[in-house]
Design a protein around this motif. Structure first.
Motif: not given
Length: 203
Positions: A90-94
């Motif tokens: 997700t944008n959290d871990n990309l």
């Protein structure tokens, strides 16, 4: 700001009701610091409060700011690294690497991204075809092989197909890269030899 300072500031902002325009500006700045992307305001009246909760949860979970990425997914997108893979983004871990690995195998997947660098296609191409370090010994051996009278690419390829680099048999692709390098080194020599022959004929 350090992670601890950001967490303290978020706690303070989380306890405020209502949020002033100055508080909202702070949230936008901190959001960029934490996630490396611009905060996008929505029509939802709680979007700033949601952002505070999102940042606070992220920092408590990971204990650090997000590694800055040049890629961002569209809202709600969950990216699967590969078919059947349990690796999800997700944008959290990309990260850039994860985005480019995904796009190398799924170029049409670009539709899932809200943000990409202008040279993303070039970056993805490099991921697909990384520059391989050439083995100097093999290059020199190939140069010698090509200098033998009657040597052709086919003959040289056949002779070197079982050659080993770092204890591993050379792949066809790697051998081709070495042959190309050897030929480029031979070109100036060939030119010099041709010029020498031309001079002799003139004399």
């Amino acid at each position: 700001m350090t992670v601890l300072e950001v967490v303290d500031k978020l706690k303070e902002l989380g306890g405020k009701l209502p949020l002033s325009s100055s508080d909202k500006s702070d949230i936008e700045v901190i959001y960029h610091e934490v996630f490396g992307r611009t905060f996008i305001r929505t029509s939802c009246s709680d979007c700033y409060r949601d952002a505070v909760i999102e940042m606070y949860s992220y920092l408590k979970k990971y204990g650090k700011m997000k590694e800055k990425s040049n890629y961002a997914l569209k809202n709600g997108v969950l990216l699967q690294a590969g078919f059947g893979s349990g690796e999800m983004y997700t944008n959290d871990n990309l990260t850039d690497e994860a985005a480019e690995r995904f796009l190398a195998g799924n170029p049409k997947g670009i539709v899932f991204f809200a943000l990409t660098p202008s040279d993303w296609e070039e970056r993805v191409e490099k991921r697909k075809n990384p520059v391989t370090a050439l083995d100097e010994t093999l290059v020199l051996e190939l140069v010698k092989a090509f200098q033998v009278e009657g040597a052709t690419v086919k003959i040289v390829k056949e002779a070197f197909k079982t050659y080993q680099v770092d204890g591993k048999k050379v792949t066809v692709k790697l051998l081709d890269a070495h042959i190309k390098k050897a030929q480029s080194l031979l070109e100036p020599e060939q030119e010099a030899a041709d010029n020498g022959v031309a001079r002799e004929m003139v004399e």
